[in-house]
Design a protein around this motif. Structure first.
Motif, PDB file in Angstrom:
ATOM      1  N   HIS A  40     -40.630  10.825 -66.863  1.00 14.78           N
ATOM      2  CA  HIS A  40     -40.387  12.129 -66.248  1.00 14.78           C
ATOM      3  C   HIS A  40     -39.040  12.702 -66.715  1.00 14.78           C
ATOM      4  N   ALA A  41     -38.003  11.867 -66.723  1.00 13.90           N
ATOM      5  CA  ALA A  41     -36.686  12.307 -67.189  1.00 13.90           C
ATOM      6  C   ALA A  41     -36.724  12.663 -68.673  1.00 13.90           C
ATOM      7  N   ALA A  42     -37.446  11.878 -69.464  1.00 10.54           N
ATOM      8  CA  ALA A  42     -37.586  12.181 -70.898  1.00 10.54           C
ATOM      9  C   ALA A  42     -38.290  13.516 -71.100  1.00 10.54           C
ATOM     10  N   ASP A  43     -39.307  13.760 -70.300  1.00  7.87           N
ATOM     11  CA  ASP A  43     -40.045  15.015 -70.389  1.00  7.87           C
ATOM     12  C   ASP A  43     -39.128  16.206 -70.087  1.00  7.87           C
ATOM     13  N   ARG A  44     -38.306  16.075 -69.073  1.00  2.00           N
ATOM     14  CA  ARG A  44     -37.361  17.165 -68.737  1.00  2.00           C
ATOM     15  C   ARG A  44     -36.392  17.417 -69.884  1.00  2.00           C
ATOM     16  N   LEU A  45     -35.856  16.347 -70.481  1.00  3.16           N
ATOM     17  CA  LEU A  45     -34.929  16.502 -71.602  1.00  3.16           C
ATOM     18  C   LEU A  45     -35.617  17.135 -72.809  1.00  3.16           C
ATOM     19  N   ALA A  46     -36.868  16.743 -73.054  1.00  2.00           N
ATOM     20  CA  ALA A  46     -37.613  17.282 -74.196  1.00  2.00           C
ATOM     21  C   ALA A  46     -37.896  18.769 -74.037  1.00  2.00           C
ATOM     22  N   GLN A  47     -37.917  19.260 -72.823  1.00  2.00           N
ATOM     23  CA  GLN A  47     -38.135  20.684 -72.591  1.00  2.00           C
ATOM     24  C   GLN A  47     -36.884  21.503 -72.894  1.00  2.00           C
ATOM     25  N   LEU A  48     -35.727  20.854 -72.917  1.00  2.00           N
ATOM     26  CA  LEU A  48     -34.465  21.555 -73.135  1.00  2.00           C
ATOM     27  C   LEU A  48     -34.129  21.780 -74.597  1.00  2.00           C
TER      28      LEU A  48
END
Length: 112
Positions: A40-48
């Motif tokens: 979930h945290a990786a997904d948030r970072l990948a959106q940035l």
């Protein structure tokens, strides 16, 4: 002219491995590493931002979730780290390294 370091998103739930890889890459000046302990945290970072490399622990989440993440993360290259006993293939992952791994093996991908 100075070459830019590649940007790396590292998803690895195991603290020691994640911190060791990230610290070694930073100390050697190989890559700018962004760490995530959960998918979930990786997904948030990948959106940035877009990453040159995304390194994912294939044992860190269900394979279907990792495959979906690999497809949408918009990375130049996705490298999987696979624990013993896991399936060999994961859609969206271009290369797979087997755990336990040497940090040098993983860093060599970032230097290529």
């Amino acid at each position: 002219m100075t070459a830019l370091m590649p940007t790396v998103l590292l998803f690895e739930p195991h603290f020691v491995l994640r911190r060791t890889v990230a610290a070694a890459a930073r100390q050697l000046g190989i890559a700018e590493v962004h760490e995530a302990a959960t998918l979930h945290a990786a997904d948030r970072l990948a959106q940035l931002q877009r990453y040159d490399f995304v390194i994912v622990a294939l044992d860190g989440a269900p394979v279907a979730d990792i495959e979906a993440f690999a497809k949408r993360c918009n990375a130049g290259r996705v490298i999987g780290m696979q624990a013993p006993g896991l399936p060999v293939s994961c859609a969206g992952v271009s290369d797979t390294l087997h755990k336990p791994l040497k940090v040098k093996s993983l860093l060599s991908y970032l230097m290529a």
